[in-house]
Write a protein that holds these residues in place. Structure first.
Motif: not given
Length: 218
Positions: A8, A33-34, A57-59
């Protein structure tokens, strides 16, 4: 060669993508990015050679996310990038089948070198960890010039197939990879052994006793 790079931080991914493009001119890097976007891309593309994933990172929810990903895509080579290194986490993800755990604090060139080890069939473990000190050393063969160079398990496997007289295309088919990947491996083998072609590489490996008696036949 297709690499999925999930992180990200766009500035970081751009820098790694540039380094990879220099090292491998034919490479295609797919940046997301995720983890959700990474999973979507993996379901859409069936030819990803390596998935490089940011640990924060997100997720991403730690080992459970990795375990789920590998269950959905058996055989996928996964590498973790992280700003935090600890023995417990490294050991846990490697036990799940991850091929490498790379510190994000490493220089771009060092990250690319680590990815090269993994693409060549090896496993990368941070030197900062106790696990690295216990890890079995990579096979080494004396080079023609008298120095020594480390050959990965995959390079030795390919060298044995070359000794069996198989073409790059035949080896690629047998190992379920693209022919360009075999050419890349062969080029590295020649460089490490200080030779110019497969005939010289096989001859030198035979003299060094690397191939043994189990090399493939025609």
């Amino acid at each position: 060669m297709n690499i999925l790079l999930a992180d990200d931080h766009p500035l970081f991914t751009d820098a790694i993508e540039r380094q990879l493009s220099v090292a491998y001119p034919d490479i295609v890097v797919h940046s997301v990015e995720n983890l959700t976007a990474a999973s979507a891309l993996l379901s859409r593309l069936k030819n990803i050679d390596l998935a490089v994933l940011d640990w924060d990172m997100p997720g991403m929810h730690g080992p459970s996310s990795i375990e789920s990903l590998l269950a959905s895509y058996p055989g996928l080579k996964v590498v973790i990038l992280s700003g935090r290194i600890d023995d417990g986490t490294v050991h846990e993800v490697l036990a799940l089948g991850v091929k490498g755990f790379i510190p994000k604090s490493s220089p771009g060139s060092a990250i690319v070198s680590a990815l090269s080890v993994i693409l060549n069939g090896g496993t990368y473990i941070p030197v900062e960890t106790a696990l690295a000190r216990k890890h079995k050393e990579t096979p080494v063969i004396p080079a023609a010039g008298g120095s020594t160079k480390a050959l990965t398990d995959r390079e030795i496997e390919i060298l044995k197939l070359l000794a069996g007289g198989h073409s790059n295309k035949e080896i690629a088919r047998q190992l379920s990879v693209q022919e360009i990947t075999i050419k890349m491996h062969a080029s590295r083998i020649f460089s490490k052994l200080h030779v110019r072609n497969r005939v010289q590489a096989v001859s030198h490996a035979l003299k060094a006793g690397l191939l043994g008696d189990d090399r493939p036949s025609n």
